[in-house]
Design an enzyme around this catalytic site. Structure first.
Site, PDB file in Angstrom:
ATOM      1  N   HIS A 244       1.056  -1.123   0.004  1.00 46.46           N
ATOM      2  CA  HIS A 244       0.161  -0.029   0.087  1.00 46.46           C
ATOM      3  C   HIS A 244       0.671   1.379   0.107  1.00 46.46           C
ATOM      4  O   HIS A 244       1.995   1.088   0.417  1.00 46.46           O
ATOM      5  CB  HIS A 244      -0.275   0.121   0.960  1.00 46.46           C
ATOM      6  CG  HIS A 244      -2.102   1.424   1.235  1.00 46.46           C
ATOM      7  ND1 HIS A 244      -1.985   2.152   1.001  1.00 46.46           N
ATOM      8  CD2 HIS A 244      -3.137   1.011   0.671  1.00 46.46           C
ATOM      9  CE1 HIS A 244      -3.132   2.858   0.841  1.00 46.46           C
ATOM     10  NE2 HIS A 244      -3.767   1.562   0.823  1.00 46.46           N
TER      11      HIS A 244
ATOM     12  N   ASP B 119      -8.028  -5.512  -0.305  1.00 48.58           N
ATOM     13  CA  ASP B 119      -8.227  -5.581  -1.511  1.00 48.58           C
ATOM     14  C   ASP B 119      -7.924  -7.439  -1.039  1.00 48.58           C
ATOM     15  O   ASP B 119      -8.708  -8.355  -2.020  1.00 48.58           O
ATOM     16  CB  ASP B 119      -7.838  -5.882  -2.743  1.00 48.58           C
ATOM     17  CG  ASP B 119      -8.557  -4.141  -3.267  1.00 48.58           C
ATOM     18  OD1 ASP B 119      -7.535  -3.324  -3.165  1.00 48.58           O
ATOM     19  OD2 ASP B 119      -9.600  -4.054  -3.501  1.00 48.58           O
TER      20      ASP B 119
HETATM   21  C1  SDX Z   1      -5.406   0.098  -3.057  1.00 48.46           C
HETATM   22  O1  SDX Z   1      -3.802   4.261  -1.470  1.00 48.46           O
HETATM   23  C2  SDX Z   1      -4.805   4.519  -1.752  1.00 48.46           C
HETATM   24  O2  SDX Z   1      -5.772   4.875   0.016  1.00 48.46           O
HETATM   25  C3  SDX Z   1      -5.479   2.844  -2.732  1.00 48.46           C
HETATM   26  C4  SDX Z   1      -6.811   2.273  -1.808  1.00 48.46           C
HETATM   27  C5  SDX Z   1      -7.603   2.794  -1.436  1.00 48.46           C
HETATM   28  O3  SDX Z   1      -8.514   2.601  -0.597  1.00 48.46           O
HETATM   29  O4  SDX Z   1      -8.582   3.928  -2.541  1.00 48.46           O
HETATM   30  O5  SDX Z   1      -6.451   1.759   0.105  1.00 48.46           O
HETATM   31  C6  SDX Z   1      -7.192   0.739  -2.629  1.00 48.46           C
HETATM   32  O6  SDX Z   1      -5.831   0.393  -4.438  1.00 48.46           O
HETATM   33  C7  SDX Z   1      -4.818  -1.079  -2.270  1.00 48.46           C
HETATM   34  C8  SDX Z   1      -3.881  -1.375  -2.971  1.00 48.46           C
HETATM   35  C9  SDX Z   1      -5.351  -2.812  -4.519  1.00 48.46           C
HETATM   36  N1  SDX Z   1      -2.937  -3.110  -5.062  1.00 48.46           N
HETATM   37  C10 SDX Z   1      -2.667  -4.438  -4.662  1.00 48.46           C
HETATM   38  O7  SDX Z   1      -2.477  -5.119  -4.448  1.00 48.46           O
HETATM   39  C11 SDX Z   1      -2.067  -4.511  -5.880  1.00 48.46           C
HETATM   40  C12 SDX Z   1      -0.770  -4.907  -5.785  1.00 48.46           C
HETATM   41  N2  SDX Z   1      -0.175  -3.755  -4.676  1.00 48.46           N
HETATM   42  C13 SDX Z   1       0.957  -3.211  -5.419  1.00 48.46           C
HETATM   43  O8  SDX Z   1       0.857  -3.004  -6.892  1.00 48.46           O
HETATM   44  C14 SDX Z   1       1.597  -2.069  -4.468  1.00 48.46           C
HETATM   45  O9  SDX Z   1       2.075  -2.470  -3.527  1.00 48.46           O
HETATM   46  C15 SDX Z   1       0.896  -0.652  -4.665  1.00 48.46           C
HETATM   47  C16 SDX Z   1       0.186   0.242  -6.200  1.00 48.46           C
HETATM   48  C17 SDX Z   1      -0.664  -0.638  -3.283  1.00 48.46           C
HETATM   49  C18 SDX Z   1       1.784   0.172  -4.032  1.00 48.46           C
HETATM   50  O10 SDX Z   1       2.151   0.704  -5.045  1.00 48.46           O
HETATM   51  P1  SDX Z   1       3.922   2.005  -3.989  1.00 48.46           P
HETATM   52  O11 SDX Z   1       3.625   2.420  -2.772  1.00 48.46           O
HETATM   53  O12 SDX Z   1       4.244   2.617  -5.859  1.00 48.46           O
HETATM   54  O13 SDX Z   1       5.072   0.976  -4.045  1.00 48.46           O
HETATM   55  P2  SDX Z   1       6.211   0.348  -5.161  1.00 48.46           P
HETATM   56  O14 SDX Z   1       5.312   0.025  -6.642  1.00 48.46           O
HETATM   57  O15 SDX Z   1       7.258   1.615  -6.078  1.00 48.46           O
HETATM   58  O16 SDX Z   1       6.645  -0.379  -4.638  1.00 48.46           O
HETATM   59  C19 SDX Z   1       8.034  -0.705  -3.358  1.00 48.46           C
HETATM   60  C20 SDX Z   1       8.396  -1.562  -3.610  1.00 48.46           C
HETATM   61  C21 SDX Z   1       9.105  -2.419  -4.785  1.00 48.46           C
HETATM   62  O17 SDX Z   1      10.302  -3.014  -4.484  1.00 48.46           O
HETATM   63  P3  SDX Z   1      11.303  -2.235  -5.215  1.00 48.46           P
HETATM   64  O18 SDX Z   1      11.853  -1.568  -6.945  1.00 48.46           O
HETATM   65  O19 SDX Z   1      11.993  -1.156  -4.305  1.00 48.46           O
HETATM   66  O20 SDX Z   1      12.072  -3.368  -5.293  1.00 48.46           O
HETATM   67  O21 SDX Z   1       8.139  -2.518  -3.888  1.00 48.46           O
HETATM   68  C22 SDX Z   1       7.421  -3.952  -4.420  1.00 48.46           C
HETATM   69  C23 SDX Z   1       7.659  -3.054  -5.389  1.00 48.46           C
HETATM   70  O22 SDX Z   1       8.104  -3.913  -6.472  1.00 48.46           O
HETATM   71  N3  SDX Z   1       6.177  -4.007  -4.367  1.00 48.46           N
HETATM   72  C24 SDX Z   1       5.784  -5.244  -3.998  1.00 48.46           C
HETATM   73  C25 SDX Z   1       4.111  -5.472  -3.507  1.00 48.46           C
HETATM   74  N4  SDX Z   1       3.920  -4.608  -3.916  1.00 48.46           N
HETATM   75  C26 SDX Z   1       5.005  -3.689  -3.884  1.00 48.46           C
HETATM   76  N5  SDX Z   1       6.252  -6.267  -4.592  1.00 48.46           N
HETATM   77  C27 SDX Z   1       4.991  -8.244  -4.810  1.00 48.46           C
HETATM   78  N6  SDX Z   1       4.191  -7.488  -4.571  1.00 48.46           N
HETATM   79  C28 SDX Z   1       3.471  -6.767  -4.348  1.00 48.46           C
HETATM   80  N7  SDX Z   1       2.393  -6.810  -4.127  1.00 48.46           N
END
Ligand code: SDX
Length: 429
Positions: free
Chosen positions: A307, A364
């Site tokens: 998140h 989710d």
């Molecule tokens: C919602 O914003 C809100 O409030 C949203 C929400 C709402 O109520 O409106 O809460 C609802 O959208 C919840 C999120 C649902 N999405 C997912 O579950 C999809 C999976 N999660 C990711 O795509 C990610 O965690 C996000 C999009 C939720 C957040 O992404 P960020 O903050 O941009 O963080 P990032 O992508 O830069 O990740 C940081 C690191 C990265 O690794 P490095 O490059 O540092 O090595 O964490 C890793 C990412 O690759 N990472 C994950 C991961 N989520 C982040 N690796 C594996 N699986 C994951 N799910």
């Protein structure tokens, strides 16, 4: 004495005001930075940039706190109703009985959709995703109510638009579901409550009486409350951005639905169930899938994990995880993917990759298991998220309009070709 921030650029120091919110959050107000110094700030994805101030929702990602208008989500989920929470988000205070009855009455009054709208549904392909239908149909509401085009119309018109949206979105969602099945549409039954009416339109049939299961209604009520707002998330920011150009509220919400559809945002709840089923069909080799999620060269992510703001736990996920057991027991459902979800969470939370990146289950991760148990099809999961988030989107739009915020127009830093002259095609390589 109001706080100041000093920034030194090219040897010159500039003082910028510091804004402090009611929960002690602090921001450097950079409104005058470019005029003073020629500099702007850069922050891909606005990870550290506030676009506005807001009195609607407070969340603390480190402490796992989420409050709507100051009320903790745990109390609202346990004691309130989705309609009451919608009133709270829109008006800033919990309603008294008269206000709640009036609000509910206004919504019931607008629950029907124009008969002409039903023809639109017949022209969508049978396998059309309900989020694509919902976004299109919500935007088309603006064509039936031309007065809604001006957000500054008398407050009565704006209020009516708000009632129409909250009243008609469940009806449109249920029609899109029935249309997908080729089943006859169900008209709203205004003797029923908001959640019960939606279930009646989704699962009722003209050939028999449909009795709403109170446990199903209660579970859905809780899920809608938990999704009702979440400050400046991607879709809420989209609604504010579109609304800031003074486009009508139907179009702003339609854009919010489109933003929510993305698998990184609200579309994740559908992705989670499809991921869990893929893991199960692949023999439930959890280590393999956790390693795929960690592998930089593998596009697979553990949907429902991570998140932007919550870095210890998502309080909504905790409530939903607890509710999973309760709902499945009451429904007499034994869903094998729930066990996979639990085991996946256990493995991930002990894994350094997830611990270092502060990745925990988000709203989710477990919600789809409850939706499934109450009979909502997977492709409707994000529609359920949109139904829950609707009052939040509208409250954010209303606050932006009432605060007379300027049209949103971020700046950029240009990195393309510098000045050059046009050449005739015969002179090009
Ligand atoms: C919602 O914003 C809100 O409030 C949203 C929400 C709402 O109520 O409106 O809460 C609802 O959208 C919840 C999120 C649902 N999405 C997912 O579950 C999809 C999976 N999660 C990711 O795509 C990610 O965690 C996000 C999009 C939720 C957040 O992404 P960020 O903050 O941009 O963080 P990032 O992508 O830069 O990740 C940081 C690191 C990265 O690794 P490095 O490059 O540092 O090595 O964490 C890793 C990412 O690759 N990472 C994950 C991961 N989520 C982040 N690796 C594996 N699986 C994951 N799910």
């Amino acid at each position: 004495m109001s706080e100041k921030a000093t920034i030194i650029l090219d040897g010159k120091s500039y003082e910028l005001p510091v804004f402090v919110g009611s929960e002690g959050e602090k921001a450097i107000d950079i409104a005058k930075l470019r005029d003073m110094s020629g500099y702007i700030t850069l922050d891909f994805g606005y990870k550290n940039t506030g676009a506005t101030t807001s009195a609607i929702t407070f969340l603390d990602g480190e402490e796992g706190i989420l409050r709507y208008r100051g009320y903790p989500i745990e109390q609202l989920a346990a004691k309130s109703s989705f309609i009451e929470v919608s009133y709270l988000l829109l008006n800033g205070e919990l309603p008294n009985q008269r206000q709640l009855d009036e609000f509910q009455g206004n919504i019931r009054y607008h629950s029907l959709v124009h008969e002409d709208m039903k023809r639109f549904f017949e022209f969508f392909p049978n396998n059309a995703h309900p989020m694509g239908i919902l976004s299109a149909m919500v935007n088309s509401l603006s064509t039936f109510y031309p007065k809604s085009q001006d957000p500054h119309r008398p407050s009565k018109d704006v209020e009516r638009t708000i009632f129409r949206l909250i009243a008609k979105m469940p009806t449109l969602a249920a029609i899109s579901y029935k249309n997908n099945l080729g089943h006859p549409y169900m008209y709203p039954d205004n003797k029923l409550g908001y959640v019960e009416n939606f279930l009646h339109m989704m699962f009722g049939m003209p050939t028999e009486d449909y009795v709403v299961d109170k446990d199903v209604a209660s579970a859905l009520n809780t899920l809608l409350i938990l999704h009702a707002d979440h400050e400046q998330n991607c879709s809420a920011s989209t609604v504010r951005m579109v609304g800031s150009s003074q486009a009508n509220l139907y179009s702003a919400v339609s854009a919010g639905i489109a933003a929510l559809w993305g698998p990184l945002h609200g579309g994740a709840n559908q992705e989670v169930i499809e991921m869990l089923e893929a893991i199960r069909n692949d023999g439930s080799d959890l280590e393999k899938w956790v390693n795929k999620a960690k592998d930089k060269n593998d596009p697979f992510r553990l949907f429902g994990f991570g998140h932007r703001v919550y870095k210890n736990f998502d309080p909504r996920a905790q409530i939903i995880k607890k509710a999973c057991d309760d709902v499945l027991k009451k429904m007499g459902v034994n869903d094998p993917v729930l066990d996979i979800a639990r085991q996946l969470e256990e493995i991930a939370l002990k894994d350094d990759y997830f611990i270092e990146r502060k990745l925990y289950p988000n709203v989710d991760f477990y919600s789809g298991i409850i939706y499934r148990a109450i009979g909502i099809p997977t492709r409707m999961f994000t529609v359920m998220f949109a139904l829950g988030r609707l009052p939040g989107w509208i409250a954010q739009w209303k606050e932006m309009v009432e605060n007379k915020e300027p049209i949103g127009r971020p700046r950029q830093i240009y990195t393309g070709a510098v000045n050059r002259s046009y050449t005739a095609i015969k002179d090009r390589k």
